[in-house]
Design an enzyme around this catalytic site. Structure first.
Site, short mmCIF file in Angstrom:
data_model
loop_
_atom_site.label_atom_id
_atom_site.label_comp_id
_atom_site.label_asym_id
_atom_site.label_seq_id
_atom_site.Cartn_x
_atom_site.Cartn_y
_atom_site.Cartn_z
N ASP A 52 14.28 67.68 37.63
CA ASP A 52 13.67 68.25 36.57
C ASP A 52 12.91 67.18 35.64
O ASP A 52 13.26 66.02 35.80
CB ASP A 52 14.47 68.94 35.39
CG ASP A 52 15.25 70.30 36.11
OD1 ASP A 52 14.50 70.78 37.31
OD2 ASP A 52 16.13 70.78 35.65
N ASP A 91 3.19 73.34 36.31
CA ASP A 91 2.82 74.61 36.14
C ASP A 91 2.07 75.06 34.70
O ASP A 91 1.55 76.19 34.69
CB ASP A 91 4.26 75.41 36.27
CG ASP A 91 4.32 75.96 37.60
OD1 ASP A 91 3.47 75.52 38.53
OD2 ASP A 91 5.26 76.57 38.24
N GLU A 105 7.84 70.40 27.06
CA GLU A 105 8.11 69.19 27.82
C GLU A 105 7.06 68.19 27.68
O GLU A 105 6.05 68.40 28.37
CB GLU A 105 8.43 69.73 29.08
CG GLU A 105 9.48 70.70 29.46
CD GLU A 105 9.72 71.43 30.92
OE1 GLU A 105 10.61 72.04 31.41
OE2 GLU A 105 8.45 71.35 31.56
N LYS A 134 9.85 78.48 39.36
CA LYS A 134 10.08 77.13 39.84
C LYS A 134 10.10 76.94 41.22
O LYS A 134 9.68 76.22 41.96
CB LYS A 134 11.33 76.42 39.34
CG LYS A 134 11.53 75.02 39.68
CD LYS A 134 12.72 74.41 38.62
CE LYS A 134 13.34 73.35 39.46
NZ LYS A 134 14.69 73.21 38.73
N ASP A 136 17.79 78.22 42.99
CA ASP A 136 18.48 77.10 43.18
C ASP A 136 19.79 77.45 44.12
O ASP A 136 20.02 77.16 45.47
CB ASP A 136 18.72 76.09 42.57
CG ASP A 136 19.12 76.57 41.10
OD1 ASP A 136 19.62 77.71 41.19
OD2 ASP A 136 19.01 75.71 40.09
#
Ligand SMILES: *[C@@H]1O[C@H](CO)[C@@H](O)[C@H](O)[C@H]1NC(C)=O
Ligand SMILES: CC(=O)N[C@H]1CO[C@H](CO)[C@@H](O)[C@@H]1O
Length: 734
Positions: free
Chosen positions: A302, A141, A112, A278, A442
């Site tokens: 996100d 993270d 990312e 997460k 989630d």
């Protein structure tokens, strides 16, 4: 303000049109399914007769498909649509709008890239909302200096970007997306802002390229000294930096207006403590933000999901602040939409039907699930509060200016909230915050909020609020679906069974919503019936044994009706929700591939996990693809590339059908004559034929393509060996 105005709601809810017609239609399909069941049950071949084994297998598969079809009706039976009145919201509450804390989570600076992350951050900092009430938290993270550096640069750029957006009413407010959408406008401000953006991009990209931050930059920002204790990304102290303090009167943009608070957080990591992925990051953010800004509303996105609609917060507040119904709503979920999909959605990764149809159906029964991004939560509800009838939360903005705490003190006190040991013997990860231990943290968190009595709302405005990146290769797609289906199945069975909609949810959420959850929780078990259906009829076709009614028999009618009705509906629904014809066809292919590979592995893994064997690993799907792969993606050429065990199954099913069809043709030409065979075996021929046509890209990848995305030849060998073996076994059986 007149009384009338107060009583007019901030949102309205409409039932889908033609719902009665749909229910009649669905009932007629169900009648057809019942006839199929009756036919199967009443015509089972006697022991010793040809086809008994296959018959019983198909009976099982059809019982399952019928049952699963009934479950899926929960998502279509009672669809509703919501509409908000944002002007009423600002008329009534403009000065009292609550504080909103926005969480952006990133996990790995190579998968990312920092530029992508800060574009998301900038897009949410520039929301059409009072800046002093916005706080943006980036959880890293990866614990990467590069990401932190990018955020510092973004904070500088934001001082120009936010006033620019507000002045020109820019949309979308992710700079990268905005500059890509505008040709080349040479107006004064535009050139300036674009130059500033390019400068920032160059600085960040060269830092990323060199892999470290220059000494000069390090000395300018004392925050970097926190990396002193850093040994690896899995072993470091909490790193926390308040990059912009919204309460500081000196934090101003170039026009002199206040800025949103901006915080960088890399929570403490130690090898001996489980970091809970997460969910762990989100819980650390919930605590840290409560110490710094304590917004009543929490949005999480996100890091690849930039905001494409600067009014999204206002949309969500229309639900949460509605005088009559707002107090029972815990979260407002927006759909996930994707920027990176080609016209015909080769991998069907838009999840079009789920987001355009099914979640509207679940909304009708008490609310969509929480899908992990693009969701506005009421902080209280997320932190474990139970819903109670008289509960009215005080949403109104409280000014925190009075509390004079210096930034270093605030940073120090917040750091301890993100330490590994903080959660020991607390309810975090259980009753508070996001739940731990499930690959779909989630969904299970949303479910438990609903089980505490809250409702949720699905908000799907025409202009999409969040755009992310979809997987761009077949392995990525299949791995993603494996994780989802495995996690969802775990909600139903393994150690979470207490929370399964079937048991725990019983009596706490409506039956419709329980079934709605089951649509996804039962994804994985679909693998076996689908494999049966795509293998057995073809093998029997090769042997000349009929497993379906003849074309002249009345029992043929329910089969034909159910198939035609179901597929016509699915086709119409797909086009209606904005897809293309080829897109629907691709969707059918991915449907088959998911069910025969991802779901199968998820199913097997869940059983192993239940027996205590394997530990499910969380795999991030890569967000950047290399040049070669991107080019094929844009041309909609399917990407296989790696030699994955999932592909062996796909190739085996495809080749087996080809082999059976060829064998059958040869037999029919030389033997009985094609017309007679057609009369008795039309459905099997059709099934086998469709499976071949849908697999055309796979045969191409196996035999014809030369590029790097083709199917590795080892896969072809393995699956052919597999077929030879199973054909011998099958011959042996008969
Ligand atoms: C994103 O926003 C732009 C306007 O800025 C709009 O034209 C576009 O349709 C939006 N995208 C989606 C998928 O809704
Ligand atoms: C990360 C990624 O794959 N990005 C691609 C998204 O799609 C556009 C065009 O459709 C490509 O240019 C990007 O490379």
């Amino acid at each position: 303000m007149g009384n009338e105005e107060v009583s007019s709601p901030l949102f309205e809810t409409k039932r889908a049109k033609g719902i009665v017609l749909y229910r009649l239609f669905a009932a007629s399909i169900f009648v057809g399914i019942c006839f199929i069941w009756v036919y199967r049950l009443s015509h089972i071949p006697k022991a010793g007769e040809d086809g008994r084994f296959g018959w019983i297998g198909l009976l099982g598969a059809e019982l399952w498909f019928g049952f699963y079809w009934l479950v899926t009706q929960a998502s279509r039976w009672n669809r509703i649509y919501r509409h908000t009145f944002k002007d009423r919201l600002s008329q009534r509450y403009e000065n009292e709008l609550p504080g909103v804390d926005i969480f952006v989570c990133t996990a790995d600076p190579t998968i990312e890239p920092p530029m992508m992350v800060i574009n998301t951050v900038l897009s949410v900092m520039a929301y059409d909302y009072p800046s002093e009430k916005l706080s943006v938290y980036l959880s890293d993270d990866g614990g990467s200096e590069l990401t932190c550096y990018a955020l510092l640069e973004a904070a500088e750029f934001a001082k120009h970007w936010i006033p620019y957006c507000k002045k020109y009413n820019v949309e979308p407010r992710s700079p990268a997306a905005y500059f890509a959408s505008i040709a080349s406008d040479s107006a004064g401000d535009f050139t300036l802002i674009k130059k500033l953006y390019k400068d920032m991009e160059n600085k960040i990209k060269s830092a990323v390229k060199s892999g470290s931050i220059s000494k000069e930059v390090q000395s300018k920002h004392k925050g970097f000294s926190q990396w002193g204790s850093y040994s690896t990304r899995r072993d470091h102290d909490t790193i926390l930096q308040i990059v912009i303090d919204g309460r500081d009167p000196n934090a101003r943009d170039v026009e002199g207006y206040g800025l949103p608070t901006l915080v960088y957080l890399a929570r403490e990591k130690r090898p001996q403590y489980h970091h809970n992925f997460k969910a762990g990051a989100m819980n650390a953010l919930i605590r840290v933000s409560s110490n710094i800004s304590n917004g009543k509303i929490i949005l999480n996105v996100d890091c690849d999901m930039y905001s494409n609609n600067s009014k999204a917060i206002r949309e969500a507040l229309c639900f949460l602040m509605d005088e009559e119904k707002g107090h029972e709503i815990a979260f407002v979920q927006f759909p996930q939409n994707f920027e990176n999909v080609t016209k015909n959605e080769l991998y069907s990764s838009t999840l079009r039907i789920i987001f355009e149809v099914e979640l509207h159906g679940l909304d009708g029964y008490g609310g969509p699930p929480y899908v992990g991004t693009g969701c506005f939560h009421r902080r209280d509800a997320l932190c474990g509060r139970k819903f109670s009838k008289g509960y009215k939360s005080e949403m109104k903005w409280e000014n925190r200016k009075g509390e004079e705490i210096s930034i270093p003190k605030l940073e120090e006190s917040s750091k301890s909230l993100a330490s590994c040991t903080f959660e020991e013997s607390t309810q975090w990860g259980k009753e508070m915050g996001l739940k731990y231990g499930c690959p779909v943290e989630d969904v299970i968190t949303g479910l438990s909020i609903q089980c505490r009595g809250w409702k949720s709302v699905y908000c799907n405005p025409t202009r999409k609020a969040y755009l992310g990146l979809a997987p761009t290769t077949l392995p990525q797609t299949l791995v993603q679906h494996k994780r989802w289906s495995e996690g969802d199945l775990q909600i139903l069975v393994s150690k979470f069974r207490l929370f399964s909609p079937a048991l725990y949810g019983h009596g706490k959420i409506s039956l419709g919503l329980q079934l709605g959850y089951c649509i996804y929780c039962l994804w994985a078990p679909n693998c076996l019936p689908t494999l049966f259906y795509s293998i057995l009829p073809s093998l029997y076709l090769l042997r000349g044994i009929s497993l379906f009614p003849q074309i002249s028999s009345p029992w043929f009618i329910p089969f034909a009706y159910v198939m035609i009705a179901k597929y016509t509906w699915s086709f119409g629904e797909f086009l209606w929700s904005g897809g293309t014809i080829l897109g629907w066809w691709n969707d059918q292919r991915i449907w088959l591939y998911k069910r025969t590979s991802s779901y199968l592995f998820a199913f097997i893994d869940t059983i192993l996990y239940y027996l205590g064997y394997s530990d499910s690993a969380f795999v991030i799907t890569a967000k950047v693809a290399d040049e070669d792969v991107s080019q094929r993606y844009e041309k909609e050429i399917m990407e296989f590339g790696a030699s994955s065990p999932m592909f062996i199954i796909l190739a085996t099913v495809a080749l087996l059908n080809l082999y059976c069809f060829a064998g059958f043709l040869k037999e029919a030409m030389t033997g009985k004559g094609i017309v007679e065979v057609y009369e008795t075996m039309v459905l099997q021929i059709l099934l086998c034929g469709v499976l071949i046509i849908i697999n055309l890209p796979l045969y191409q990848a196996l035999f014809l393509r030369k590029d790097n995305g083709k199917m590795p030849s080892s896969v072809a060998f393995k699956s052919m060996a597999f077929i030879a073996f199973s054909c011998i076994c099958f011959k042996f059986l008969y």
